[in-house]
Design an enzyme around this catalytic site. Structure first.
Site, PDB file in Angstrom:
ATOM      1  N   SER A  59       0.860  -1.179   0.000  1.00 39.73           N
ATOM      2  CA  SER A  59       0.000   0.000   0.000  1.00 39.73           C
ATOM      3  C   SER A  59       0.896   1.229   0.000  1.00 39.73           C
ATOM      4  O   SER A  59       2.084   1.134   0.330  1.00 39.73           O
ATOM      5  CB  SER A  59      -0.875  -0.006   1.265  1.00 39.73           C
ATOM      6  OG  SER A  59      -1.513   1.237   1.473  1.00 39.73           O
ATOM      7  N   TYR A 111      -1.953  -1.016  10.609  1.00 39.66           N
ATOM      8  CA  TYR A 111      -2.018  -1.160   9.152  1.00 39.66           C
ATOM      9  C   TYR A 111      -0.730  -0.671   8.505  1.00 39.66           C
ATOM     10  O   TYR A 111      -0.143  -1.355   7.659  1.00 39.66           O
ATOM     11  CB  TYR A 111      -3.216  -0.381   8.608  1.00 39.66           C
ATOM     12  CG  TYR A 111      -3.443  -0.541   7.129  1.00 39.66           C
ATOM     13  CD1 TYR A 111      -4.074  -1.674   6.623  1.00 39.66           C
ATOM     14  CD2 TYR A 111      -3.032   0.438   6.220  1.00 39.66           C
ATOM     15  CE1 TYR A 111      -4.286  -1.835   5.262  1.00 39.66           C
ATOM     16  CE2 TYR A 111      -3.235   0.295   4.863  1.00 39.66           C
ATOM     17  CZ  TYR A 111      -3.870  -0.844   4.389  1.00 39.66           C
ATOM     18  OH  TYR A 111      -4.071  -0.995   3.028  1.00 39.66           O
TER      19      TYR A 111
END
Length: 252
Positions: free
Chosen positions: A144, A157
């Site tokens: 990401s 995350y």
């Protein structure tokens, strides 16, 4: 569409929805036999039915990537059904709960790292031996832009995605001489169900996320899928160990 993956077998984890779904369809469109793995049981077999309806070959396996026994069973089933594994897109992941670092719960930390990091490591742990036996293979891990930057309120995350980038680079070096390439894609703000959960489909919140993208819009799952299948193709034969932003200029 040119069938450049004719005779190849591709695995897509988290393949029932969003980026995974789009990538499974993209692999199939290029001739690959596709295995869609997901923890959520796609009772309608939507992706499989779509691919089969287009004349392709696809199968669904229910799998929790954070459980080693399930991942091992999944890869064994792929080999027993199709005989080999050429490509793997390790995409399954969760966004976790929003909370700043000292308020992040241990439960949220463990779950996010279990799926996003341990899950990708377990997938590679079980995929790579078959690729070594086959003499070649390509793995693409889904990281990401949060694997390249910090984001307030997402400590677990962000930590998991940074770790995926590091794991990808290490694995790429370890198997570079075994004809196994390992790369990562780093999606930006992509309009998926995950984004809808984060924004609550609130138009004003969506505008805030869109404003983060220099191109002035969210990306689509299909745009990430194109990057994944390109990295698996011979056109990317000299590329390994990279974390490719697919982010509309966000990381710039």
């Amino acid at each position: 569409m040119e069938k450049i993956f004719e005779g190849k077998v591709a695995l897509v984890t988290g393949g029932s929805f969003g980026i995974g779904r789009a990538t499974a369809i993209a692999f199939a469109g290029r001739g690959a036999k596709v295995v869609i793995a997901d923890m959520l049981d796609d009772k309608e077999n939507d992706v499989v039915k779509f691919i089969q309806g287009e004349g392709g070959t696809a199968a669904f396996i229910k799998c929790n990537v954070s459980v080693s026994a399930e991942v091992g069973k999944m890869t064994e089933q792929i080999i027993s059904t199709f005989g080999k594994l050429d490509f793997a897109f390790n995409n399954a992941g969760v966004e976790g709960a929003t909370a700043i670092t000292h308020e992040c719960s241990e439960e949220n930390w463990d779950k996010t790292l279990d799926v996003n990091l341990k899950g990708i490591w377990l997938c590679m742990k079980h995929e790579i031996p078959y690729m070594l036996k086959n003499g070649k293979g390509v793995i693409v891990n889904c990281a990401s832009v949060a694997g390249l930057n910090g984001f307030v309120g997402l400590p677990a995350y962000v930590a998991s995605k940074h770790a995926v980038v590091g794991l990808t680079k290490t694995s790429a070096l370890e198997y570079a001489k075994n004809n196994i390439r390992v790369n990562a894609v780093c999606p930006g703000v992509i309009h998926t169900a995950m984004i809808d959960r984060i924004t609550g489909k609130d138009k004003e919140v969506e505008k805030q996320y869109t404003s983060m993208e220099p191109v002035g819009r969210m990306g689509t799952p299909e745009e990430v899928a194109e990057a994944v299948v390109w990295l698996c193709s011979d056109a990317a034969s000299f590329i390994t160990g990279i974390a490719m932003p697919v982010d509309g200029g966000f990381n710039a």
